[in-house]
Motif scaffolding. Structure first.
Motif, PDB file in Angstrom:
ATOM      1  N   GLN A   1      -0.774  -2.624 -22.441  1.00 28.58           N
ATOM      2  CA  GLN A   1      -2.054  -1.939 -22.636  1.00 28.58           C
ATOM      3  C   GLN A   1      -2.786  -1.760 -21.301  1.00 28.58           C
ATOM      4  N   LYS A   2      -2.714  -2.752 -20.431  1.00 29.39           N
ATOM      5  CA  LYS A   2      -3.336  -2.637 -19.109  1.00 29.39           C
ATOM      6  C   LYS A   2      -2.701  -1.491 -18.323  1.00 29.39           C
ATOM      7  N   LEU A   3      -1.385  -1.390 -18.372  1.00 26.46           N
ATOM      8  CA  LEU A   3      -0.703  -0.313 -17.657  1.00 26.46           C
ATOM      9  C   LEU A   3      -1.003   1.054 -18.286  1.00 26.46           C
ATOM     10  N   LEU A   4      -1.169   1.089 -19.593  1.00 28.54           N
ATOM     11  CA  LEU A   4      -1.528   2.345 -20.249  1.00 28.54           C
ATOM     12  C   LEU A   4      -2.934   2.781 -19.844  1.00 28.54           C
ATOM     13  N   GLU A   5      -3.836   1.833 -19.620  1.00 36.29           N
ATOM     14  CA  GLU A   5      -5.171   2.162 -19.097  1.00 36.29           C
ATOM     15  C   GLU A   5      -5.059   2.815 -17.723  1.00 36.29           C
ATOM     16  N   VAL A   6      -4.223   2.238 -16.870  1.00 32.70           N
ATOM     17  CA  VAL A   6      -3.997   2.810 -15.534  1.00 32.70           C
ATOM     18  C   VAL A   6      -3.457   4.225 -15.667  1.00 32.70           C
ATOM     19  N   ALA A   7      -2.487   4.404 -16.566  1.00 37.66           N
ATOM     20  CA  ALA A   7      -1.875   5.718 -16.766  1.00 37.66           C
ATOM     21  C   ALA A   7      -2.910   6.750 -17.220  1.00 37.66           C
TER      22      ALA A   7
ATOM     23  N   SER B   1       5.275  -3.755 -14.520  1.00 37.16           N
ATOM     24  CA  SER B   1       4.893  -2.848 -13.441  1.00 37.16           C
ATOM     25  C   SER B   1       4.982  -1.398 -13.892  1.00 37.16           C
ATOM     26  N   LEU B   2       4.121  -0.584 -13.301  1.00 37.65           N
ATOM     27  CA  LEU B   2       4.081   0.852 -13.542  1.00 37.65           C
ATOM     28  C   LEU B   2       4.206   1.549 -12.198  1.00 37.65           C
ATOM     29  N   CYS B   3       5.275   2.291 -12.034  1.00 41.31           N
ATOM     30  CA  CYS B   3       5.486   3.083 -10.823  1.00 41.31           C
ATOM     31  C   CYS B   3       5.129   4.523 -11.164  1.00 41.31           C
ATOM     32  N   THR B   4       4.401   5.194 -10.290  1.00 38.21           N
ATOM     33  CA  THR B   4       4.004   6.577 -10.547  1.00 38.21           C
ATOM     34  C   THR B   4       4.665   7.519  -9.549  1.00 38.21           C
ATOM     35  N   TYR B   5       4.915   8.730 -10.018  1.00 42.68           N
ATOM     36  CA  TYR B   5       5.543   9.724  -9.159  1.00 42.68           C
ATOM     37  C   TYR B   5       5.259  11.123  -9.694  1.00 42.68           C
TER      38      TYR B   5
ATOM     39  N   LYS C   1      -5.169   7.682 -14.322  1.00 44.19           N
ATOM     40  CA  LYS C   1      -4.483   8.543 -13.362  1.00 44.19           C
ATOM     41  C   LYS C   1      -4.098   9.890 -13.973  1.00 44.19           C
ATOM     42  N   LYS C   2      -4.342  10.031 -15.270  1.00 48.21           N
ATOM     43  CA  LYS C   2      -4.020  11.260 -15.997  1.00 48.21           C
ATOM     44  C   LYS C   2      -2.519  11.594 -15.936  1.00 48.21           C
ATOM     45  N   LEU C   3      -1.689  10.557 -16.122  1.00 51.14           N
ATOM     46  CA  LEU C   3      -0.245  10.772 -16.145  1.00 51.14           C
ATOM     47  C   LEU C   3       0.117  11.634 -17.346  1.00 51.14           C
ATOM     48  N   THR C   4       1.121  12.484 -17.181  1.00 51.18           N
ATOM     49  CA  THR C   4       1.545  13.365 -18.268  1.00 51.18           C
ATOM     50  C   THR C   4       2.577  12.719 -19.176  1.00 51.18           C
ATOM     51  N   GLU C   5       3.268  11.690 -18.683  1.00 49.31           N
ATOM     52  CA  GLU C   5       4.287  11.008 -19.483  1.00 49.31           C
ATOM     53  C   GLU C   5       4.550   9.641 -18.868  1.00 49.31           C
TER      54      GLU C   5
ATOM     55  N   VAL D   1       0.809  -1.213   0.000  1.00 42.62           N
ATOM     56  CA  VAL D   1       0.000   0.000   0.000  1.00 42.62           C
ATOM     57  C   VAL D   1       0.853   1.277   0.000  1.00 42.62           C
ATOM     58  N   ASP D   2       2.037   1.241   0.577  1.00 37.77           N
ATOM     59  CA  ASP D   2       2.902   2.416   0.651  1.00 37.77           C
ATOM     60  C   ASP D   2       3.784   2.609  -0.584  1.00 37.77           C
ATOM     61  N   ASN D   3       3.708   1.699  -1.538  1.00 35.27           N
ATOM     62  CA  ASN D   3       4.541   1.774  -2.733  1.00 35.27           C
ATOM     63  C   ASN D   3       3.662   2.117  -3.937  1.00 35.27           C
ATOM     64  N   PRO D   4       3.920   3.231  -4.619  1.00 36.61           N
ATOM     65  CA  PRO D   4       3.052   3.653  -5.729  1.00 36.61           C
ATOM     66  C   PRO D   4       3.292   2.842  -7.004  1.00 36.61           C
ATOM     67  N   ILE D   5       2.931   1.580  -6.964  1.00 37.94           N
ATOM     68  CA  ILE D   5       3.170   0.691  -8.093  1.00 37.94           C
ATOM     69  C   ILE D   5       1.897  -0.055  -8.459  1.00 37.94           C
ATOM     70  N   HIS D   6       1.773  -0.335  -9.733  1.00 36.77           N
ATOM     71  CA  HIS D   6       0.694  -1.170 -10.256  1.00 36.77           C
ATOM     72  C   HIS D   6       1.381  -2.318 -10.988  1.00 36.77           C
ATOM     73  N   LEU D   7       1.202  -3.520 -10.510  1.00 33.81           N
ATOM     74  CA  LEU D   7       1.819  -4.680 -11.132  1.00 33.81           C
ATOM     75  C   LEU D   7       0.737  -5.444 -11.888  1.00 33.81           C
ATOM     76  N   ALA D   8       0.848  -5.437 -13.213  1.00 36.66           N
ATOM     77  CA  ALA D   8      -0.076  -6.179 -14.059  1.00 36.66           C
ATOM     78  C   ALA D   8       0.507  -7.573 -14.274  1.00 36.66           C
ATOM     79  N   TYR D   9      -0.376  -8.560 -14.317  1.00 33.83           N
ATOM     80  CA  TYR D   9       0.094  -9.912 -14.584  1.00 33.83           C
ATOM     81  C   TYR D   9      -0.812 -10.582 -15.600  1.00 33.83           C
ATOM     82  N   ALA D  10      -0.229 -11.514 -16.321  1.00 32.71           N
ATOM     83  CA  ALA D  10      -0.964 -12.335 -17.281  1.00 32.71           C
ATOM     84  C   ALA D  10      -1.001 -13.751 -16.712  1.00 32.71           C
ATOM     85  N   GLU D  11      -2.180 -14.323 -16.714  1.00 33.99           N
ATOM     86  CA  GLU D  11      -2.345 -15.677 -16.189  1.00 33.99           C
ATOM     87  C   GLU D  11      -2.968 -16.553 -17.278  1.00 33.99           C
ATOM     88  N   ALA D  12      -2.422 -17.727 -17.434  1.00 36.77           N
ATOM     89  CA  ALA D  12      -2.952 -18.715 -18.378  1.00 36.77           C
ATOM     90  C   ALA D  12      -2.653 -20.095 -17.829  1.00 36.77           C
TER      91      ALA D  12
END
Length: 142
Positions: free
Chosen positions: A95-101, A61-65, A104-108, A41-52
């Motif tokens: 693509q999943k991480l780009l959706e998150v971005a 992973s996408l870290c935001t700052y 969150k309205k990330l600028t870059e 919870v204290d780490n600003p990261i989104h870890l996407a995973y693929a399961e099959a």
């Protein structure tokens, strides 16, 4: 194939082991941090995973700052299991991480890949990433 974001509540020893094995395919010379320290919870990261087939076959992973130049994201640790490459998992993870971005309205969004990873570079170009006119530097204080 299922693409999802890993939450701290979902984390268990099986997932931790599978993620550690995947990281070993990406960077066999590096020792990963325990996943519980990353997906926290204290780490600003989104870890996407693929399961099959009941196992994790890919992750990214996408870290935001926030800095003066904007609200940014950095994509790290993109890897698809050697047995599952070429089937679209990497594209779906990014693509999943780009959706998150976008949400969150990330600028870059920045990412780093090694020059020998030609399929990854092509994927990033196909998804709209462009090469920056700057060079990464590294400093390891320990």
């Amino acid at each position: 194939m299922k693409i999802a974001l890993l939450t701290e509540a979902e984390l268990n020893s099986v997932i931790a082991h599978e993620i550690s094995e995947l990281f070993g395919q990406l960077s066999p010379q590096k020792q990963p941090l325990p996943i519980a320290q990353v997906v926290h919870v204290d780490n600003p990261i989104h870890l996407a995973y693929a399961e099959a087939g009941g196992r994790i076959i890919g992750m990214a992973s996408l870290c935001t700052y926030r800095v003066l130049s904007g609200y940014k994201g950095w994509i790290e640790d993109v890897v698809v299991h050697a047995d599952a490459r070429g089937k679209g998992a990497g594209k779906q993870l990014i693509q999943k991480l780009l959706e998150v971005a976008r949400d969150k309205k990330l600028t870059e969004i920045l990412l780093f890949t090694e020059t020998h990873r030609k399929p990854a570079i092509q994927l990033y170009h196909n998804l709209g990433f462009t090469r920056k006119n700057s060079e990464p530097y590294s400093f390891k204080p320990y």
